[in-house]
Design a protein around this motif. Structure first.
Motif, PDB file in Angstrom:
ATOM      1  N   ARG A   1      25.314  46.074  42.328  1.00 50.43           N
ATOM      2  CA  ARG A   1      26.105  45.427  43.104  1.00 50.43           C
ATOM      3  C   ARG A   1      26.107  43.832  43.313  1.00 50.43           C
ATOM      4  O   ARG A   1      26.915  43.472  43.430  1.00 50.43           O
ATOM      5  CB  ARG A   1      25.525  46.023  44.530  1.00 50.43           C
TER       6      ARG A   1
ATOM      7  N   GLU B   1      29.408  41.596  42.662  1.00 54.60           N
ATOM      8  CA  GLU B   1      29.527  40.410  43.383  1.00 54.60           C
ATOM      9  C   GLU B   1      29.693  38.996  43.103  1.00 54.60           C
ATOM     10  O   GLU B   1      30.501  38.200  43.180  1.00 54.60           O
ATOM     11  CB  GLU B   1      28.587  40.536  44.890  1.00 54.60           C
TER      12      GLU B   1
ATOM     13  N   LEU C   1      32.670  38.788  40.556  1.00 60.75           N
ATOM     14  CA  LEU C   1      33.967  38.755  41.449  1.00 60.75           C
ATOM     15  C   LEU C   1      34.178  37.420  41.938  1.00 60.75           C
ATOM     16  O   LEU C   1      35.226  37.036  42.153  1.00 60.75           O
ATOM     17  CB  LEU C   1      34.167  39.863  42.343  1.00 60.75           C
TER      18      LEU C   1
ATOM     19  N   ALA D   1      40.227  44.341  38.168  1.00 60.10           N
ATOM     20  CA  ALA D   1      39.304  44.832  39.435  1.00 60.10           C
ATOM     21  C   ALA D   1      39.239  43.495  40.203  1.00 60.10           C
ATOM     22  O   ALA D   1      38.879  42.333  39.785  1.00 60.10           O
ATOM     23  CB  ALA D   1      38.022  44.911  38.634  1.00 60.10           C
ATOM     24  N   VAL D   2      39.259  43.735  41.441  1.00 62.66           N
ATOM     25  CA  VAL D   2      39.055  42.993  42.569  1.00 62.66           C
ATOM     26  C   VAL D   2      38.269  43.237  43.657  1.00 62.66           C
ATOM     27  O   VAL D   2      37.878  42.098  44.569  1.00 62.66           O
ATOM     28  CB  VAL D   2      40.586  42.442  43.162  1.00 62.66           C
ATOM     29  N   THR D   3      37.529  44.322  43.554  1.00 62.17           N
ATOM     30  CA  THR D   3      36.590  44.973  44.396  1.00 62.17           C
ATOM     31  C   THR D   3      35.297  45.404  43.811  1.00 62.17           C
ATOM     32  O   THR D   3      35.386  45.728  42.762  1.00 62.17           O
ATOM     33  CB  THR D   3      37.160  45.795  45.274  1.00 62.17           C
ATOM     34  N   VAL D   4      34.328  45.307  44.440  1.00 63.95           N
ATOM     35  CA  VAL D   4      33.116  45.723  43.792  1.00 63.95           C
ATOM     36  C   VAL D   4      33.268  47.387  43.872  1.00 63.95           C
ATOM     37  O   VAL D   4      32.699  48.000  42.773  1.00 63.95           O
ATOM     38  CB  VAL D   4      31.882  45.472  44.914  1.00 63.95           C
ATOM     39  N   ALA D   5      33.816  48.039  44.419  1.00 61.22           N
ATOM     40  CA  ALA D   5      34.088  49.593  44.410  1.00 61.22           C
ATOM     41  C   ALA D   5      34.914  49.566  43.198  1.00 61.22           C
ATOM     42  O   ALA D   5      34.329  50.753  42.569  1.00 61.22           O
ATOM     43  CB  ALA D   5      34.799  49.948  45.716  1.00 61.22           C
ATOM     44  N   GLU D   6      35.782  48.999  42.878  1.00 58.98           N
ATOM     45  CA  GLU D   6      36.369  49.303  41.308  1.00 58.98           C
ATOM     46  C   GLU D   6      35.272  49.062  40.247  1.00 58.98           C
ATOM     47  O   GLU D   6      35.732  49.927  39.339  1.00 58.98           O
ATOM     48  CB  GLU D   6      37.524  48.406  41.368  1.00 58.98           C
TER      49      GLU D   6
END
Length: 138
Positions: free
Chosen positions: A26, A30, A33, A7-12
């Motif tokens: 959230r 952040e 990540l 996973a590399v995004t907050v959405a993922e």
């Protein structure tokens, strides 16, 4: 077999929140990540998250860096299909690629599914370990 990706995004991270103990936050996602020592790998089946494993790199002044397997979860409908073992193996492979000297995890003795998963992924049981915990007052 599920496809495993980091996973590399907050959405993922948010898309996989049904696998967590509670909803994704959230701000915490952040921070997670932003740290190069935090890792979360997600298993996907038909583009839907069906499992994850998270790990944190730990370093002490008298040791090299090791991977702490923080949490593993697989959707109940995808359990007993090798997804958990594949996730653990992928985290171990990431640890070896990053030059870490070892990986470890804690679990309850009664959690036979976790014990079987970790052993099938190559872990050895350390009978000498004892876990002690502190809880924040209040």
């Amino acid at each position: 077999m599920a496809e495993i990706r980091r996973a590399v995004t907050v959405a993922e991270l948010v898309a996989a929140e049904h696998l967590y103990d509670g909803p994704a936050r959230r701000e915490a996602a952040e921070r997670f990540l932003a740290s190069p020592d935090h890792h979360l790998l997600i298993a996907y089946q038909e583009r839907r998250p069906v499992g994850f494993v998270s790990g944190v790199e730990l370093t002490h002044p008298d040791k090299e860096t090791e991977m702490f397997l923080y949490e593993l979860a697989v959707d109940p409908e995808h359990q007993r299909r090798g997804t958990g073992r594949a996730l653990v193996a992928a985290l171990a492979e990431l640890a070896w690629e990053r030059g870490l000297y070892g990986m470890w995890v804690l679990t309850d003795r009664a959690n036979t599914a976790a014990l079987a998963t970790y052993r099938s992924a190559g872990a050895e049981l350390d009978e000498d370990c004892v876990m002690l915990t502190w809880n924040r007052p209040g």
